[in-house]
Structure formats: structure tokens, C-alpha cells
Scaffold this active site. Structure first.
Site, short mmCIF file in Angstrom:
data_model
loop_
_atom_site.label_atom_id
_atom_site.label_comp_id
_atom_site.label_asym_id
_atom_site.label_seq_id
_atom_site.Cartn_x
_atom_site.Cartn_y
_atom_site.Cartn_z
N LYS A 1 -6.42 11.47 -16.95
CA LYS A 1 -6.64 12.29 -18.15
C LYS A 1 -5.47 12.16 -19.13
O LYS A 1 -5.23 11.09 -19.65
CB LYS A 1 -6.89 13.74 -17.73
CG LYS A 1 -7.98 13.88 -16.63
CD LYS A 1 -9.34 13.49 -17.13
CE LYS A 1 -10.47 13.86 -16.21
NZ LYS A 1 -10.73 12.93 -15.10
N ARG B 1 0.82 -1.22 0.00
CA ARG B 1 0.00 0.00 0.00
C ARG B 1 0.86 1.27 0.00
O ARG B 1 0.43 2.33 -0.44
CB ARG B 1 -0.88 -0.02 1.26
CG ARG B 1 -2.01 0.97 1.25
CD ARG B 1 -2.92 0.78 2.42
NE ARG B 1 -2.26 0.98 3.68
CZ ARG B 1 -2.36 0.18 4.76
NH1 ARG B 1 -3.13 -0.89 4.74
NH2 ARG B 1 -1.71 0.45 5.87
N ASP C 1 -4.86 22.14 -8.89
CA ASP C 1 -5.20 21.06 -9.80
C ASP C 1 -4.61 21.43 -11.15
O ASP C 1 -5.08 22.35 -11.82
CB ASP C 1 -6.73 20.93 -9.87
CG ASP C 1 -7.16 19.74 -10.72
OD1 ASP C 1 -6.42 19.39 -11.66
OD2 ASP C 1 -8.23 19.17 -10.45
N TYR D 1 -13.68 21.91 -10.08
CA TYR D 1 -14.29 20.70 -10.67
C TYR D 1 -15.40 20.19 -9.74
O TYR D 1 -15.24 20.18 -8.51
CB TYR D 1 -13.17 19.67 -10.86
CG TYR D 1 -13.61 18.24 -11.05
CD1 TYR D 1 -14.42 17.88 -12.13
CD2 TYR D 1 -13.21 17.25 -10.16
CE1 TYR D 1 -14.82 16.57 -12.29
CE2 TYR D 1 -13.60 15.94 -10.32
CZ TYR D 1 -14.41 15.60 -11.39
OH TYR D 1 -14.80 14.31 -11.55
C1 LIG Z 1 -10.12 19.03 -13.28
C2 LIG Z 1 -10.31 17.68 -12.70
N1 LIG Z 1 -9.65 17.37 -11.59
C3 LIG Z 1 -9.78 16.16 -11.00
C4 LIG Z 1 -10.61 15.20 -11.54
C5 LIG Z 1 -10.77 13.91 -10.83
O1 LIG Z 1 -10.03 12.93 -11.46
P1 LIG Z 1 -10.44 11.38 -11.40
O2 LIG Z 1 -11.60 11.22 -12.31
O3 LIG Z 1 -9.20 10.71 -11.85
O4 LIG Z 1 -10.81 11.07 -9.99
C6 LIG Z 1 -11.29 15.47 -12.72
C7 LIG Z 1 -12.16 14.45 -13.33
O5 LIG Z 1 -12.86 14.67 -14.28
C8 LIG Z 1 -11.16 16.75 -13.31
O6 LIG Z 1 -11.83 17.08 -14.41
#
Ligand SMILES: Cc1ncc(COP(=O)(O)O)c(C=O)c1O
Length: 383
Positions: free
Chosen positions: A204, A54, A179, A107
Site C-alpha cells: 500500500k 530465503r 494491522d 480485512y
Molecule cells: C488492511 C489490509 N491489510 C492487509 C492487506 C493484505 O495486503 P496484501 O495485498 O499486500 O497481501 C490488505 C490488502 O488489501 C489490506 O487492505
């Protein structure tokens, strides 16, 4: 070294892996120590032997090494999803009684975490206008510990003045959590802009093939202990097979991003000139209000943007989306395939206002031929 060259070699050590080009996949829960002393050293934070699956293994190390180099970080923590990376970063900085400033362009799932979970644990949260810049200082409280930025916001695409925010924040020992999924380290070097904890939804562009969810938090040594403690205590690790796939995706990250960017710009420009389109929200367009900041702070643009139609209600948006052939109706972005969603930003805002009737259509431009995507959009706009 050029990043295109860099991504082909990061985290690879063939000489230590029987000559294998790619790092092997370590399927591990238990890792066996050679002797009791090695185990004791591990427990006292000495040596390099991993203690338990882990907490990491050699496959995870390979991806960490790659992301560290790309982001210009000292440490990286790989997590089960982008959302768990976000939670890890936030929990590393704030606890009960602390104050967190969060951009209103955040988000959606991060907003839900903040509002439904973090506040429940006694963290004081204030949402702020993403365009606030250095003016954020007026929102500081004696207990403000961190500021969360997302630039551009992945729904409404405002570019934030991160250096201006970081300057006033650092003067008060307030940390900047960002982010950085949209720009990726290829287009934005987080620590150069004053970011302290940089988050990637590896799901992504880094993984790039819509076949896994994963996240990463990167930081400099100064903040590594904060993140490491929460990482070790919360069990947000990723599985080795997914880590391998993410590393495989990373090899083509730079070429994919350049192609994504070329197509997205072409399509955004075409949409901007279409009579039925009211506006396109994409910082790479000179007409975008965030263009100057984008140009100053980033070296390229991701292929995720939104646009608004003239006189669009839900029925018109529905007809448009259902007429598309090459765009999958689905969440996420950064994969090789084009996607579309539509939403009303007003429903998600608390610190800034949006026209309550405004529908935005968000496109994630994939690696298909841009002219074919334009033809698809044209047909749908005429439908
Ligand atoms: C800008 C952004 N940050 C974080 C995330 C979260 O990522 P995950 O889907 O890998 O949990 C997303 C998901 O769409 C996102 O668009």
C-alpha cells in the site's frame, strides 16, 4: 529527526556500496561463506553473515532497517505479501488449543485465513466488536494468547481503543497484533500504543506505486524470536527486485501521505455536504464517531474512506461507479492512483450487525488533483 528527512536516508549506506545512492539489488539464493568456521558460526546463530537467500540478504536488510526506524521497532521481517505478514504475525502468537480474539472489522482476506485455515489447525477464534475497548476482558479465556486489531478497519473504518485493549491484555500476558497499514508508522507509532506485533501491507502506502505486493512484521526484541522462528520455517520471503522498488517508494512516503491526506479530507468534506450522501466513514472528519480516538492516537489520516448513499441499491451503486472517470474499479489502495470498490458489510460480519441492505462505496484517493476528483464524483452522483 523529521520523518520527511528520515525517509530519504533510511537503509542507505553509500560508503559501503561503492558510493551508490541506492542500496544495490542482491539477487541471491546461495550466499558463499568464507570458510567452514563462518558457516558453523552462522548455524549457531553467531555473526552477521546471511545463510540463505530465503532468510535475507543485504537488500532486504536495507528495507528492514528503514521500517525498524520508522516503526520504532527492534526487528522487522519482510514477507511476500501483506497477507503473509498477517499470517506470520498470527502464527507467531497462537497454535493448536490457543484462543485468538479478532476484530469483526478485519480485512476480508485476513478473515478468510482465520476462518478457513487457522480454525482448521485447532485455534479457537472469537470475533469481537471493534468498539469493545477494555470490555474485551470479558471475552478472555484461560487460553487466550493474542488479540488482533485493525484500526481503523479498512472496510468500515471503526477506530479501536488500542491502549485500553492493550492494558487489559498485557495484564494477562496476551499479545496485541495490529494491522497498521492504514495509518502507517508515519501516523501511528505502534509500540507507543501497546502493540506487540505491527503489520504493514508494504503493497500500500510504503511501496506506493501499485507495482508489487509485500508485507512486513515489526516487533521489539522481546517478541523477535517468536516471529523469527515462524519466518524461518515458513519461507514467506520477498524477492529482491520488489524490495528495491519498495525502498524506492519509501523515499516519498511522507510527502505522498500528506498530499493523500489533504485531498482525501477535502473530498470527504465535500461528500459529507452532498444531499445524496447519507454518511461518510472517515475518522479524520469531526462528525465520525471515531474522531476523538483517531485524534488522540494518530497524527494524520490515510486517504482510504467509505461513504453511503441515501436509498442506494446495487443498480444505483453500479451506475455511480460506472460513471466515474478518474477512479479505477479495483482492489487495493495506497498507490498514486484513485480507486473505487463497493460492498455490503453485513455479509462479512459475525459479532456485530449491519443493515443488510447497506452498500458502502470505498474510495482510495490518489495523487490526482482533488478538485478534478470532486468534479468526477459530482458528475457520477448526478448520473
Ligand atoms: C488492511 C489490509 N491489510 C492487509 C492487506 C493484505 O495486503 P496484501 O495485498 O499486500 O497481501 C490488505 C490488502 O488489501 C489490506 O487492505
Amino acid at each position: 529527526m523529521n520523518m520527511k528527512t528520515q525517509v530519504t536516508s533510511l537503509g542507505r549506506h553509500p560508503a559501503s556500496n561503492s558510493g551508490s545512492v541506492n542500496p544495490p539489488v542482491h539477487h541471491t539464493s546461495t550466499l558463499i561463506f568464507s570458510n567452514f568456521r563462518q558457516m558453523r558460526d552462522y548455524e549457531q546463530g553467531k555473526g552477521t553473515h546471511h545463510g540463505y537467500g530465503r532468510h535475507g540478504n543485504a537488500t532486504v536488510d536495507a528495507l528492514c532497517e528503514a521500517i525498524i526506524q520508522l516503526e520504532g521497532a527492534d526487528r522487522c521481517f519482510i514477507t511476500s505479501s501483506g497477507l503473509s505478514a498477517t499470517i506470520l504475525a498470527i502464527q507467531s502468537c497462537v497454535g493448536a488449543g490457543d484462543h485468538l480474539l479478532v476484530t469483526d472489522s478485519i480485512y476480508g482476506s485476513t478473515r478468510k485465513y482465520v476462518m478457513k485455515e487457522l480454525m482448521r489447525y485447532g485455534v479457537d477464534v472469537t470475533f469481537y466488536d471493534p468498539l469493545i475497548g477494555a470490555g474485551i476482558e470479558a471475552l478472555f479465556k484461560p487460553n487466550t494468547k493474542a488479540i488482533y486489531v485493525e484500526s481503523p478497519g479498512s472496510l468500515t473504518f471503526e477506530v479501536q481503543d488500542i491502549p485500553a485493549i492493550a492494558k487489559v491484555a498485557h495484564a494477562r500476558d496476551i499479545l496485541i497484533i495490529a494491522d497498521n497499514t492504514w495509518a502507517t508508522p508515519v501516523f501511528l507509532q505502534p509500540f507507543e500504543l501497546g502493540i506487540d506485533l505491527s503489520i504493514q501491507s508494504v503493497t500500500k502506502y510504503i511501496a506506493g506505486h501499485s507495482d508489487l505486493v509485500m508485507g512486513a512484521v515489526s516487533c521489539k526484541h522481546a517478541h523477535a524470536k517468536l516471529v523469527e522462528d515462524v519466518f524461518l520455517h515458513t519461507g514467506v520471503c520477498a524477492g529482491a527486485d520488489n524490495v528495491y522498488l519498495a525502498l524506492r517508494g519509501l523515499r516519498s512516503l511522507v510527502v505522498r501521505l500528506k498530499e493523500h491526506e489533504r485531498s482525501a479530507l477535502k473530498i470527504a468534506q465535500w461528500l459529507e455536504s452532498h444531499a445524496k450522501v447519507k454518511r461518510v466513514l472517515y475518522p479524520a472528519l469531526p462528525s465520525d464517531p471515531g474522531h476523538a480516538l483517531w485524534k488522540r492516537d494518530m497524527t494524520g489520516a490515510a486517504s482510504l474512506f467509505a461513504f453511503e448513499l441515501h436509498h442506494a441499491d446495487e443498480a444505483i451503486v453500479e451506475a455511480f461507479i460506472n460513471s466515474l472517470h478518474h477512479f479505477g474499479i479495483g482492489y487495493s489502495w495506497g498507490g498514486y492512483e484513485s480507486l473505487v470498490i463497493a460492498y455490503q458489510p453485513a455479509a462479512q460480519r459475525v459479532a456485530t450487525t449491519w443493515d443488510k441492505d447497506c452498500w458502502l462505496i470505498r474510495l482510495a484517493i490518489g495523487l490526482e488533483d482533488a478538485d478534478e476528483l470532486i468534479a468526477d464524483l459530482e458528475k457520477a452522483l448526478n448520473s
